[in-house]
Design a protein around this motif. Sequence first.
Motif, PDB file in Angstrom:
ATOM      1  N   ASP A   1      14.329  29.604  -4.925  1.00 27.15           N
ATOM      2  CA  ASP A   1      13.288  29.329  -4.468  1.00 27.15           C
ATOM      3  C   ASP A   1      13.396  28.250  -3.264  1.00 27.15           C
ATOM      4  N   ARG A   2      14.143  27.343  -3.577  1.00 25.23           N
ATOM      5  CA  ARG A   2      14.360  26.262  -2.405  1.00 25.23           C
ATOM      6  C   ARG A   2      14.981  26.785  -1.315  1.00 25.23           C
ATOM      7  N   THR A   3      15.933  27.818  -1.420  1.00 19.30           N
ATOM      8  CA  THR A   3      16.620  28.262  -0.133  1.00 19.30           C
ATOM      9  C   THR A   3      15.549  29.213   0.680  1.00 19.30           C
ATOM     10  N   ILE A   4      14.511  30.112  -0.033  1.00 19.85           N
ATOM     11  CA  ILE A   4      13.633  30.838   0.723  1.00 19.85           C
ATOM     12  C   ILE A   4      12.722  29.932   1.332  1.00 19.85           C
ATOM     13  N   ALA A   5      12.201  28.779   0.670  1.00 17.94           N
ATOM     14  CA  ALA A   5      11.277  27.843   1.241  1.00 17.94           C
ATOM     15  C   ALA A   5      11.776  27.180   2.526  1.00 17.94           C
ATOM     16  N   LEU A   6      13.088  26.884   2.241  1.00 18.09           N
ATOM     17  CA  LEU A   6      13.726  26.294   3.511  1.00 18.09           C
ATOM     18  C   LEU A   6      13.771  27.064   4.680  1.00 18.09           C
ATOM     19  N   LEU A   7      14.157  28.432   4.603  1.00 15.09           N
ATOM     20  CA  LEU A   7      14.400  29.421   5.477  1.00 15.09           C
ATOM     21  C   LEU A   7      13.009  29.561   6.109  1.00 15.09           C
ATOM     22  N   GLU A   8      11.937  29.942   5.479  1.00 14.17           N
ATOM     23  CA  GLU A   8      10.610  30.153   5.778  1.00 14.17           C
ATOM     24  C   GLU A   8      10.095  28.746   6.674  1.00 14.17           C
ATOM     25  N   TYR A   9      10.348  27.827   6.241  1.00 14.19           N
ATOM     26  CA  TYR A   9       9.918  26.388   6.746  1.00 14.19           C
ATOM     27  C   TYR A   9      10.564  26.261   8.218  1.00 14.19           C
TER      28      TYR A   9
END
Length: 258
Positions: A20-28
């Motif tokens: 979840d954190r990886t996806i959130a970071l890439l989207e950010y």
Amino acid sequence: MAEPDGSRDGGRVRSVKSADRTIALLEYLSAAEAPRSLREVTESLAIPRASAYALLVTLVRTGWVELTENGSNYRLGIRALRAGAAYVEHDDVVRRVQPVMNDLSDKLGETIHLARLDGHEIVYLATCPSRHSLAVVSKPGRRLPCWATGLGKAILAHRPWPEVDALLPATLTPRTENSLTSREALRDELTTVARRGHAVDEQESTLGLRCFALPLRFGGAVHEALSCSVPIVRLDPAREAAILTALHAARDRLDAEA
């Protein structure tokens, strides 16, 4: 193979925090207008500094994120570009619409866009740039708020208002002084679009630019739209009529080929 105890919650597989954190970071980072510092990442995503740093180091090592030249800020890496390009390359709608876009571009000489609704944003999937020196081009992967674009309004007009209202954010942030910022105004605009059959972005996303957009229907529901963007200095009533005629002919061709 038996599932480990606690691997399901209410019949659904639990999410993995690191994923979840990886996806959130890439989207950010994909939405950021400029590279971001570690501090900005931790504050914006509410991730502990040590966890955010470890995640960034991993993503840098694997090529999904890059450090800027000064070594202190982060941006998307080459692997993210490759993944995005692969998505567009293998998208069935892009494959079907691209030849039609190419012909539209040859006929009109203006910027042609194909976009898809994703949440409350539209994502540009393909672009044929204008042959004129004065042009504004949104490259594939760029996101814009659906309420401030002709493409977004063309798609939204074919959905019931309660569905549209649910996907919109609490505040309709304007991109220009012409952007719609109230739900009532947007609802009235979508009613007009549905009746008229096409949407117009009247300098709502970019000053000096008018965009004409038609919804595309693949498999029933409307998720994509096709548009032509033109600087207003090159427009007159006859030119606008020619653009709309060409867009309708393009959509008729797509319908015939379905």
